[in-house]
Design an enzyme around this catalytic site. Structure first.
Site, short mmCIF file in Angstrom:
data_model
loop_
_atom_site.label_atom_id
_atom_site.label_comp_id
_atom_site.label_asym_id
_atom_site.label_seq_id
_atom_site.Cartn_x
_atom_site.Cartn_y
_atom_site.Cartn_z
N TRP A 108 0.74 -1.10 0.18
CA TRP A 108 -0.23 0.00 0.07
C TRP A 108 0.88 1.27 0.02
O TRP A 108 0.45 2.53 -0.05
CB TRP A 108 -0.88 0.01 1.21
CG TRP A 108 -0.39 -0.27 2.36
CD1 TRP A 108 0.42 0.42 3.33
CD2 TRP A 108 -0.15 -1.69 3.00
NE1 TRP A 108 0.88 -0.29 4.33
CE2 TRP A 108 0.56 -1.61 4.22
CE3 TRP A 108 -0.83 -2.97 2.57
CZ2 TRP A 108 0.72 -2.70 5.14
CZ3 TRP A 108 -0.60 -4.14 3.18
CH2 TRP A 108 0.14 -4.18 4.57
N ARG A 109 2.01 1.03 0.09
CA ARG A 109 2.98 2.39 -0.02
C ARG A 109 3.48 2.47 -1.56
O ARG A 109 4.26 3.34 -1.79
CB ARG A 109 4.32 2.18 1.01
CG ARG A 109 3.76 2.23 2.51
CD ARG A 109 5.05 2.23 3.30
NE ARG A 109 4.50 2.29 4.71
CZ ARG A 109 5.06 1.93 5.74
NH1 ARG A 109 6.32 1.38 5.54
NH2 ARG A 109 4.79 2.22 6.92
N GLU A 135 -5.98 0.82 5.09
CA GLU A 135 -5.89 1.38 6.66
C GLU A 135 -7.00 0.52 7.30
O GLU A 135 -6.85 0.38 8.38
CB GLU A 135 -6.34 2.69 6.47
CG GLU A 135 -5.15 3.61 6.07
CD GLU A 135 -4.03 3.42 7.34
OE1 GLU A 135 -3.86 2.94 8.32
OE2 GLU A 135 -2.83 3.82 6.67
N LEU A 146 -9.54 -12.92 8.29
CA LEU A 146 -8.97 -11.85 8.66
C LEU A 146 -9.33 -11.25 9.89
O LEU A 146 -8.59 -10.66 10.76
CB LEU A 146 -8.84 -10.81 7.65
CG LEU A 146 -7.98 -9.46 7.63
CD1 LEU A 146 -6.46 -9.88 7.73
CD2 LEU A 146 -8.36 -8.65 6.54
N GLY A 147 -10.50 -11.72 10.33
CA GLY A 147 -11.02 -11.25 11.62
C GLY A 147 -11.67 -9.86 11.39
O GLY A 147 -11.59 -9.20 10.35
N TYR A 148 -12.67 -9.36 12.61
CA TYR A 148 -13.13 -8.23 12.71
C TYR A 148 -14.34 -8.01 11.58
O TYR A 148 -13.98 -7.17 10.67
CB TYR A 148 -12.65 -7.21 12.84
CG TYR A 148 -11.82 -7.12 14.29
CD1 TYR A 148 -12.62 -7.10 15.44
CD2 TYR A 148 -10.81 -7.22 14.68
CE1 TYR A 148 -12.36 -6.86 16.80
CE2 TYR A 148 -10.31 -7.31 15.89
CZ TYR A 148 -11.05 -7.15 17.04
OH TYR A 148 -10.61 -7.20 18.41
N TYR A 152 -8.75 7.75 13.65
CA TYR A 152 -7.63 7.20 13.14
C TYR A 152 -7.78 7.14 11.40
O TYR A 152 -7.04 7.86 11.02
CB TYR A 152 -7.08 6.12 13.82
CG TYR A 152 -6.03 5.35 12.80
CD1 TYR A 152 -5.01 5.90 12.85
CD2 TYR A 152 -6.22 4.31 12.06
CE1 TYR A 152 -3.95 5.62 11.92
CE2 TYR A 152 -5.44 3.88 11.03
CZ TYR A 152 -4.05 4.11 11.20
OH TYR A 152 -3.20 3.94 10.53
N ASP A 154 -2.83 6.10 15.89
CA ASP A 154 -3.08 4.75 16.12
C ASP A 154 -2.13 4.37 17.29
O ASP A 154 -1.83 5.10 18.06
CB ASP A 154 -2.68 3.87 14.96
CG ASP A 154 -1.26 3.69 14.70
OD1 ASP A 154 -0.35 4.32 15.43
OD2 ASP A 154 -0.97 2.75 13.90
N CYS A 164 10.23 1.60 18.40
CA CYS A 164 9.72 2.03 19.59
C CYS A 164 8.58 0.68 20.19
O CYS A 164 7.31 1.15 20.20
CB CYS A 164 9.15 3.19 19.55
SG CYS A 164 8.45 3.94 21.26
N CYS A 185 16.82 4.30 17.66
CA CYS A 185 15.79 5.45 17.37
C CYS A 185 16.27 6.56 17.08
O CYS A 185 17.22 7.22 17.68
CB CYS A 185 14.84 5.52 18.69
SG CYS A 185 13.75 6.64 18.55
N CYS A 209 14.14 11.93 23.64
CA CYS A 209 13.07 10.95 24.15
C CYS A 209 13.04 11.08 25.59
O CYS A 209 13.98 10.55 26.18
CB CYS A 209 13.06 9.51 23.65
SG CYS A 209 11.80 8.54 24.43
#
Length: 359
Positions: free
Chosen positions: A26-27, A39, A82-84, A122, A140, A194, A204, A210
């Site tokens: 998707w990029r 998304e 895939l769920g949900y 989101y 998110d 992270c 990082c 941080c």
DNA sequence: AAAACGGGGGC
DNA sequence: GCCCCAGTTTT
């Protein structure tokens, strides 16, 4: 933390993202529809699980019009496992709304996007910033964790006030015209560096800026949310054969595993007696159950099924016309129905077993 | 504010 | 095997 420091960190994050972004399907697109699909799939779901589904989904539904114009059955067949499943139905519902009200073009503003089914704060922020360049944050779980650590925010990141504070901190990092890259940078950092436990602070780009790292507090920031105790629900399913076909029952259109096909069964009954009564009352199916032939346990997010599976034999004279709400399918055609992963142990048992129950 | 909603990965 | 993960809708 000064505004100048925040601005510098935003530029730093975008630069880090340019060189460290994973190459994800998707990029490679700028199509708002394809970004939107990614998304929604990525809600509550890890990248690794999404990748194979993403390609298959877009092959089957290449455009918003294709998704809007297809059936819920076709949608579920692709989403199976895939769920949900509710998010898939809302995605299709939203696609139909976009077709009807916006001429098939997604709104470019987060406010318009957020009015669509399945588009919360989101997803609206992510699509608006990544696909349309809107200068809004997309918070998110990964972003919330990164921001909470960067500013050493105390307390659980869950309340409405806390979420607003995190969104404001995330928005402040956005360099002019770089909202999509900055938002994705925060998500990428949370997903690969992270980490919730044992973060790789040595890698990082935020380094000494941080706060949580400086305090040695990455282990307690952010504070984990309390979890509900899982409830245990005994359940039983029946593998009923008739003339070389198997019975499947469709779940109700709402609730757990809504609209999916399961072996006929009953939650709250882990033995043949009540299950036989249910099959007779709900489907007019008169069977004698012999089992269990298989036992499995499957955990869901906040509930836990402990299920048994029984083999069934049809009593004499009971034809399929008397079986309400059941479909009879050949073994080889089982995968044409959307069957959730929860029933995978049954399918595996069927595949492994050479004999079957015959009427 | 809390519960419902799946499945997969880490340890 | 148990614990963890974490967007949106519904209650």
């Amino acid at each position: 933390m000064s505004r100048a420091t925040v601005a510098r960190l935003g530029r730093l994050l975008v630069r880090w993202y340019r060189t460290h972004a994973r190459d994800l399907p998707w990029r490679r697109t700028r199509d708002p529809y394809r970004i939107w699909v990614s998304e929604v799939m990525l809600q509550q779901t890890r990248v690794k699980a999404v990748v194979p589904y993403y390609g298959r989904f877009l092959e089957r539904f290449p455009t918003l019009e294709a998704l809007a114009g297809s059936s819920e059955e076709a949608l579920m067949a692709v989403w199976q496992g895939l769920g949900y499943y509710g998010r898939a139905r809302r995605l299709q519902e939203a696609a139909r709304e976009v077709r009807a009200r916006y001429g098939g073009r997604l709104p470019a503003e987060p406010e318009g996007l957020a009015r669509l089914p399945g588009m919360g704060a989101y997803t609206a922020g992510a699509v608006a910033s990544i696909a349309f360049g809107a200068e809004v944050p997309a918070v998110d779980g990964n972003v919330a964790r990164v921001i909470a650590r960067l500013h050493a925010l105390e307390g659980p990141v869950g309340s409405a006030a806390e979420r607003r504070a995190v969104a404001a901190r995330a928005a402040a990092l956005i360099p002019r015209g770089q909202a999509g890259a900055l938002n994705q940078a925060l998500m990428e950092l949370g997903a690969t560096v992270c980490l919730p436990r044992r973060p790789r602070c040595d890698l990082c780009p935020l380094g000494g800026d941080c706060r949580a790292r400086a305090l040695g507090a990455t282990g307690r920031i952010p504070e984990p949310a309390r979890r509900a105790t899982p409830r245990r629900v005994p359940a039983a399913f029946a593998v009923v054969h008739r003339g070389g076909r198997l019975a499947l029952a469709r779940r109700a259109p709402r609730g757990l595993l809504a609209g999916l096909w399961l072996f006929p069964g009953l939650e709250g009954a882990g033995e043949p007696g009540p299950l036989e009564g249910h099959l007779r009352a709900a489907h007019g199916l008169d069977v004698r159950l012999e089992g269990p032939v298989l036992e499995f346990r499957h955990a869901f997010s906040h509930r836990r099924w402990e299920a048994s599976v029984y083999g069934g034999r049809l009593a004499a004279g009971q034809g399929p016309r008397r079986c309400r709400g059941l479909v009879w399918v050949r073994r080889s055609e089982l995968d044409r129905h959307a069957i959730p992963s929860a029933h995978r142990p049954i399918l595996e048992w069927l595949r492994a077993s050479q004999r079957g129950f015959r009427a």
